[in-house]
Design a protein around this motif. Structure first.
Motif, short mmCIF file in Angstrom:
data_model
loop_
_atom_site.label_atom_id
_atom_site.label_comp_id
_atom_site.label_asym_id
_atom_site.label_seq_id
_atom_site.Cartn_x
_atom_site.Cartn_y
_atom_site.Cartn_z
N ALA A 1 24.47 -32.62 -43.46
CA ALA A 1 23.90 -32.06 -44.70
C ALA A 1 22.75 -31.11 -44.37
O ALA A 1 22.64 -30.03 -44.98
N LYS A 2 21.92 -31.48 -43.41
CA LYS A 2 20.81 -30.61 -42.99
C LYS A 2 21.35 -29.29 -42.44
O LYS A 2 20.88 -28.21 -42.82
N ASN A 3 22.33 -29.38 -41.54
CA ASN A 3 22.90 -28.18 -40.92
C ASN A 3 23.51 -27.25 -41.95
O ASN A 3 23.42 -26.03 -41.83
N VAL B 1 34.74 -45.04 -53.20
CA VAL B 1 33.84 -44.09 -52.54
C VAL B 1 32.55 -44.81 -52.14
O VAL B 1 31.90 -45.42 -52.99
N ASP B 2 32.20 -44.75 -50.86
CA ASP B 2 30.97 -45.35 -50.40
C ASP B 2 29.80 -44.52 -50.92
O ASP B 2 29.63 -43.36 -50.53
N ALA B 3 29.03 -45.09 -51.84
CA ALA B 3 27.97 -44.34 -52.52
C ALA B 3 26.88 -43.88 -51.56
O ALA B 3 26.41 -42.75 -51.65
N GLN B 4 26.47 -44.73 -50.63
CA GLN B 4 25.41 -44.35 -49.70
C GLN B 4 25.84 -43.16 -48.85
O GLN B 4 25.11 -42.17 -48.74
N SER B 5 27.01 -43.25 -48.25
CA SER B 5 27.51 -42.16 -47.41
C SER B 5 27.63 -40.87 -48.21
O SER B 5 27.24 -39.80 -47.75
N GLY C 1 21.85 -29.70 -50.82
CA GLY C 1 20.93 -30.51 -51.61
C GLY C 1 19.49 -30.34 -51.19
O GLY C 1 18.99 -29.22 -51.07
N VAL C 2 18.82 -31.46 -50.93
CA VAL C 2 17.40 -31.43 -50.58
C VAL C 2 17.14 -30.58 -49.35
O VAL C 2 16.05 -30.03 -49.18
N TRP C 3 18.13 -30.44 -48.49
CA TRP C 3 17.96 -29.70 -47.24
C TRP C 3 17.97 -28.19 -47.46
O TRP C 3 17.70 -27.43 -46.53
N SER C 4 18.25 -27.75 -48.69
CA SER C 4 18.16 -26.32 -48.99
C SER C 4 16.70 -25.92 -49.26
O SER C 4 16.37 -24.75 -49.28
N ALA D 1 26.00 -35.44 -49.31
CA ALA D 1 25.82 -34.41 -50.34
C ALA D 1 24.40 -33.83 -50.30
O ALA D 1 24.09 -32.90 -51.04
N GLY D 2 23.54 -34.40 -49.49
CA GLY D 2 22.16 -33.94 -49.42
C GLY D 2 21.34 -34.40 -50.61
O GLY D 2 20.33 -33.80 -50.96
#
Length: 154
Positions: free
Chosen positions: A130-132, A99-103, A136-139, A108-109
């Motif tokens: 993630a924003k759309n 699993v690419d950790a950065q992606s 996560g942080v975008w909530s 996951a936001g």
């Protein structure tokens, strides 16, 4: 002349920072930093390249750390080493058990694309998704990027 020869020999035999390392993730410091035990039993502190996760005292800081731990802790990791930061951490693109950790963290936001250091422009598309979806942080409509949070804390 002898001193110059010794210096040149040392420089030529010094290991390159770029390359690949493999090992097992044995620690998670936060949402963008982990510790890997390499096959030759060296502990390497790794800063995930191209992303920036919330600070531990920032909203979503603990959740970002938990998410990185969920996908990486105790798993095999492959590090595509890009260099070293000013704190002596290895900067790398990290893959944990495939699993690419950065992606994953961006999608996951749980992290921002770090504009100042990004080279993989596809991370921006994952961030927009993630924003759309308000993940996560975008909530949090008042979310501040970690680099702005650190600047304000100084």
């Amino acid at each position: 002349m002898k001193a110059l020869t010794l210096i040149l020999c040392a420089l030529l035999s010094a290991p390159s920072m770029a390359g690949q390392l493999a090992g097992k993730v044995i620690g998670i410091s936060d949402g963008d930093t982990l510790k890997v035990l390499t096959s030759d039993r060296q502990q390497v502190k790794v800063r995930l390249s191209q992303i920036d996760a919330p600070e531990s005292t920032q909203a979503f800081g603990n959740r970002a750390k938990q998410e990185l731990g969920r996908i990486c802790f105790g798993k095999s990791a492959v590090l595509d080493v890009e260099g070293e930061d000013r704190y002596g951490r290895t900067i790398a693109r990290v893959s944990c058990a495939g699993v690419d950790a950065q992606s994953h963290m961006v999608q996951a936001g749980m992290a921002w694309v770090y504009d100042q250091y990004v080279t993989d422009k596809s991370l921006y598309q994952l961030q927009q998704q993630a924003k759309n979806a308000r993940r996560g942080v975008w909530s949090d409509l008042k979310a501040i990027a970690p680099w702005e949070f650190r600047q304000a804390s100084r």
